[in-house]
Write an enzyme that holds these catalytic residues in place. Structure first.
Site, PDB file in Angstrom:
ATOM      1  N   ASP A 228      11.910  -1.779   3.306  1.00 28.02           N
ATOM      2  CA  ASP A 228      10.664  -1.578   4.035  1.00 28.02           C
ATOM      3  C   ASP A 228      10.999  -1.349   5.507  1.00 28.02           C
ATOM      4  O   ASP A 228      11.479  -2.245   6.199  1.00 28.02           O
ATOM      5  CB  ASP A 228       9.787  -2.820   3.868  1.00 28.02           C
ATOM      6  CG  ASP A 228       8.410  -2.688   4.491  1.00 28.02           C
ATOM      7  OD1 ASP A 228       8.310  -2.112   5.597  1.00 28.02           O
ATOM      8  OD2 ASP A 228       7.444  -3.177   3.891  1.00 28.02           O
TER       9      ASP A 228
ATOM     10  N   HIS B 195       7.088   2.369   3.992  1.00 28.19           N
ATOM     11  CA  HIS B 195       6.263   1.158   4.125  1.00 28.19           C
ATOM     12  C   HIS B 195       5.162   1.226   3.074  1.00 28.19           C
ATOM     13  O   HIS B 195       5.430   1.005   1.907  1.00 28.19           O
ATOM     14  CB  HIS B 195       5.735   1.055   5.551  1.00 28.19           C
ATOM     15  CG  HIS B 195       5.078  -0.246   5.892  1.00 28.19           C
ATOM     16  ND1 HIS B 195       5.610  -1.473   5.552  1.00 28.19           N
ATOM     17  CD2 HIS B 195       3.904  -0.520   6.546  1.00 28.19           C
ATOM     18  CE1 HIS B 195       4.829  -2.438   5.993  1.00 28.19           C
ATOM     19  NE2 HIS B 195       3.777  -1.892   6.592  1.00 28.19           N
TER      20      HIS B 195
ATOM     21  N   SER C 125       0.065  -3.250   3.883  1.00 25.56           N
ATOM     22  CA  SER C 125       0.663  -3.920   5.024  1.00 25.56           C
ATOM     23  C   SER C 125      -0.101  -5.207   5.367  1.00 25.56           C
ATOM     24  O   SER C 125      -0.229  -6.089   4.522  1.00 25.56           O
ATOM     25  CB  SER C 125       0.733  -2.952   6.211  1.00 25.56           C
ATOM     26  OG  SER C 125       1.542  -3.454   7.238  1.00 25.56           O
TER      27      SER C 125
END
Length: 433
Positions: free
Chosen positions: A306, A373, A210
């Site tokens: 995502d 994610h 991330s």
């Protein structure tokens, strides 16, 4: 100690009430919420997944190390505390190989949001767990991490709110007591790791999830420069390919947000010089621009759907005042045909943004069609009998083929809902009650 997966859930519920830009929803909730996933192949898509998690053994827990000379060098978390990392020494054939993983957790773009953040582990080492489990790409079990299990492994904690790229020149002396020292944190962490063996690395992989994936891209070439010229050095960004896309109301929500982050924390100095001279510096924070200037081999792991980007770039709360997207954002199986069409368009935008990168001979990618994610730091999604696959390869196998130059790896999945091996996040349970 409280159950870490339960603690992640409680964090998610607390952060959901804050400005979306502050929250690290996509990062912190995954470890817990994977137990609540639904599978695309199930007859009842809302049913909760029953696949067991790999148990965490005491030997998988790794102690937090605070930077020894952080204060002397000015490398500080948002609140002024010392940054930290977790280090597990390599062994056997991996004794001279290094894998670094940068923690994720969103960004802060205002004094208010950064001030709130400094009261959490993402802004202060005072609140960080003193021990964290090493799993997925950090696992020391060959069955869970066949390529890197015996390497020296480091988890770099994230406490600056700007992908380790902020500069102190923009700190405000107005009583907010905020320290924007991300670039210094990166430099001091590297110096300390170089002193304990990284400087002699034969093989190295810088990775991150991330916002940590974005940090990986920002610092990839610098990481290469720090290591011996004859070492094999590559970078892996997991769920860090954030798109510069309009939201469903045709607003540049993410672009405006990145602009605020860049201005507040002075990120321009950490971005590529050629880029910031040609365009607005905040545009240079988007990976589509960053990868144009990286010389070190890069691998991109990203879901085409995502959930963090869908929830915060494509459909931020402000763009859905009547809650039309609410159920869809919580569980992709709840999306109606017109909503799915828009999500397919978002996937198309990601593939378009990756078009030039696909031609990069040294680059690799694994773009699956899962509503998730980060996927590299959890065993279930990194490498297990039930992991997501493309062309029968797990993410770990694909990364290994790329890193060790066994195959060209440009894995792009067919559109949702085609892949029965996907894990899909189901946030519906969090919204109840």
């Amino acid at each position: 100690m409280a159950n870490p997966r339960l603690r992640s859930l409680l964090w998610w519920r607390r952060w959901a009430k804050k400005d979306w830009a502050i929250a690290a929803v996509g990062f912190t909730v995954v470890a817990f919420a994977l137990t609540l996933l639904s599978n695309s192949w199930r007859d009842e898509p809302d049913s909760e997944i029953t696949r067991p998690f790999h148990p965490i053994a005491a030997s998988d827990l790794v102690e937090l190390t605070l930077l020894q000379n952080a204060k002397a060098r000015g490398a500080l978390c948002l609140d002024g505390s010392a940054p930290g990392y977790h280090f597990k020494k390599g062994f056997g054939s991996g004794a001279n190989n290094w894998l670094l993983h940068i923690e994720g957790g969103g960004w802060c773009n205002t004094i208010e949001s950064c001030s709130w953040r400094k009261g959490t582990p993402l802004g202060s080492s005072k609140y960080m767990d003193r021990k964290v489990p090493f799993s997925g790409i950090l696992s020391s079990h060959p069955s869970q991490n066949p390529e890197f299990f015996n390497w020296n492994k480091v988890k770099i904690r994230y406490c600056d709110g700007a992908s380790l790229a902020g500069h102190p020149e923009n700190e405000l002396k107005n009583g907010s007591a905020l320290f924007f020292r991300g670039q210094l944190i990166w430099e001091v962490v590297m110096d300390e790791l170089l002193s304990v063996g990284l400087s002699k690395a034969k093989q190295a992989l810088l990775s991150g999830c991330s916002a940590g994936g974005l940090a990986t891209l920002i610092h990839c070439d610098d990481f290469r420069r720090l290591l011996p010229t004859d070492a094999t050095v590559k970078c892996l960004a997991d769920a860090g390919f954030f798109l510069d896309e309009k939201d469903v109301l045709q607003h540049w929500t993410m672009r405006a947000f990145y602009h605020d982050v860049v201005i507040l924390q002075g990120l321009a100095k950490s971005l590529h010089k050629d880029c910031v001279t040609r365009m607005e510096p905040s545009k240079c924070l988007f990976p589509e621009e960053i990868i144009k200037n990286i010389n070190t081999p890069v691998f991109l792991v990203n879901p085409a759907y995502d959930f963090w980007q869908i929830q915060h770039i494509l459909i931020p709360e402000a763009s859905d005042p009547h809650g039309y997207w609410q159920k869809c954002k919580l569980n992709i199986h709840n999306c109606n045909p017109s909503q799915l069409e828009i999500l397919q368009g978002f996937r198309g935008s990601m593939l378009k943004a990756l078009n030039e990168f696909q031609k990069n001979k040294e680059g690799g990618m694994f773009i699956n069609s899962c509503f998730i994610h980060c996927q590299t730091w959890i065993t279930e999604t990194w490498h297990s009998p039930s992991s997501p696959r493309i062309n029968k390869k797990t993410i770990a196998e694909s990364v290994g083929d790329w890193y060790f130059s066994r195959n060209v790896v440009k894995q792009i999945d067919c559109p949702f809902p085609c892949n029965p091996t996907c894990y899909h996040m189901n946030f519906t349970v969090f919204s109840r009650g």
